[in-house]
Motif scaffolding. Structure first.
Motif, PDB file in Angstrom:
ATOM      1  N   ASP A 156      48.388  40.561  38.167  1.00  0.00           N
ATOM      2  CA  ASP A 156      46.986  40.489  37.748  1.00  0.00           C
ATOM      3  C   ASP A 156      46.330  41.867  37.774  1.00  0.00           C
ATOM      4  O   ASP A 156      45.526  42.196  36.904  1.00  0.00           O
ATOM      5  CB  ASP A 156      46.221  39.535  38.662  1.00  0.00           C
ATOM      6  N   ILE A 159      47.465  43.693  34.688  1.00  0.00           N
ATOM      7  CA  ILE A 159      46.796  43.143  33.498  1.00  0.00           C
ATOM      8  C   ILE A 159      45.378  43.705  33.412  1.00  0.00           C
ATOM      9  O   ILE A 159      44.902  44.085  32.325  1.00  0.00           O
ATOM     10  CB  ILE A 159      46.759  41.608  33.543  1.00  0.00           C
ATOM     11  N   ILE A 166      45.136  40.285  24.841  1.00  0.00           N
ATOM     12  CA  ILE A 166      45.816  39.728  26.016  1.00  0.00           C
ATOM     13  C   ILE A 166      45.046  38.493  26.461  1.00  0.00           C
ATOM     14  O   ILE A 166      43.954  38.584  27.011  1.00  0.00           O
ATOM     15  CB  ILE A 166      45.888  40.755  27.156  1.00  0.00           C
ATOM     16  N   THR A 185      44.567  35.058  28.649  1.00  0.00           N
ATOM     17  CA  THR A 185      44.955  34.413  29.897  1.00  0.00           C
ATOM     18  C   THR A 185      45.229  32.937  29.655  1.00  0.00           C
ATOM     19  O   THR A 185      44.415  32.239  29.054  1.00  0.00           O
ATOM     20  CB  THR A 185      43.840  34.552  30.950  1.00  0.00           C
ATOM     21  N   TYR A 237      50.212  34.675  30.639  1.00  0.00           N
ATOM     22  CA  TYR A 237      49.477  35.439  29.625  1.00  0.00           C
ATOM     23  C   TYR A 237      50.215  35.400  28.285  1.00  0.00           C
ATOM     24  O   TYR A 237      51.397  35.063  28.206  1.00  0.00           O
ATOM     25  CB  TYR A 237      49.316  36.900  30.066  1.00  0.00           C
TER      26      TYR A 237
END
Length: 224
Positions: free
Chosen positions: A195, A198, A212, A214, A220
């Motif tokens: 995370d 990301i 991207i 979620t 993802y």
């Protein structure tokens, strides 16, 4: 065989890592502080650096920044603390991985092996491979990402994550799949590491962070 630089102010830690590295067939050079590490990297080339954070003369974060000014050698950060701030700071300094003390020497060697494998694969790439989406341009071979013509300053791990997600674009990728494929080993640490990366990656991509997506409860997806 790879050339490793082990940087830690604790002689016992250096000896432990060196022992396991030698067992794996690697050549090892040791440094007891960040300043020594920077000087060694200016004179010699290494395949991977294992760097502690809390050291005299020059801490690991500062040493990492200095080394990144003239070398792209993969760096694995060691820390006695597991706070998210330390992890984010390490990755922003250009570290490829983060291991919390006390650690398992065997797990550390697995991570070292995974980083070396990825690094060697990237170095052997010959074919120019470029992905373009609007103003987003990703040159996989040169490891350069630009957003609307401006080069994005990304950490090595951000690039690895983006590389994998784009190569598997429009496919739902579970957290476990991303960790396994991008980190290259069975992940034993805090899964918030994904995370964190990301979050850093979205910041680097600017308006293309929207690509991207979620997937709640799964992972993802990179939409293109």
């Amino acid at each position: 065989m790879a050339r490793l630089l082990i940087v830690d102010d604790e002689e016992g830690i250096r000896a432990l890592i060196s022992k396991y590295a030698h067992f794996e067939g690697h050549q090892v050079t040791e440094a007891e502080n960040g300043m020594q590490a920077v000087e060694l990297c200016r004179r010699e080339s290494f395949d991977l650096i294992v760097m502690d954070i809390m050291m005299p003369e020059l801490d690991g974060f500062s040493a990492c920044r200095e080394i990144r000014k003239h070398a792209s050698t993969p760096i694995l950060i060691l820390s006695a603390r597991s706070e998210e701030y330390d992890k984010i700071n390490g990755f922003e300094c250009g570290a490829d991985d983060f291991v919390v003390k006390p650690f398992s020497p065997k797990e550390l060697m697995l991570r070292v092996g995974a980083i070396l494998k990825r690094s060697q694969s990237a170095a052997s790439a010959e074919k120019k491979d470029v992905f373009v989406l609007g103003g987003l341009c990703v040159d996989f071979t040169a490891r350069i990402v630009t957003v609307d013509g401006v080069r994005a300053e990304m950490t090595p791990k951000e690039y690895d994550l983006l590389f994998y997600m784009i190569k598997n674009r429009n496919i739902a990728l579970s957290r476990e799949k991303l960790i396994c494929e991008v980190w290259g080993y069975d992940f034993y640490g805090d899964d918030r590491t994904l995370d964190t990366h990301i979050k850093l990656l979205r910041r680097s991509l600017g308006e293309y962070a929207r690509c991207i997506v979620t997937l709640r409860g799964l992972g993802y997806r990179f939409d293109a």
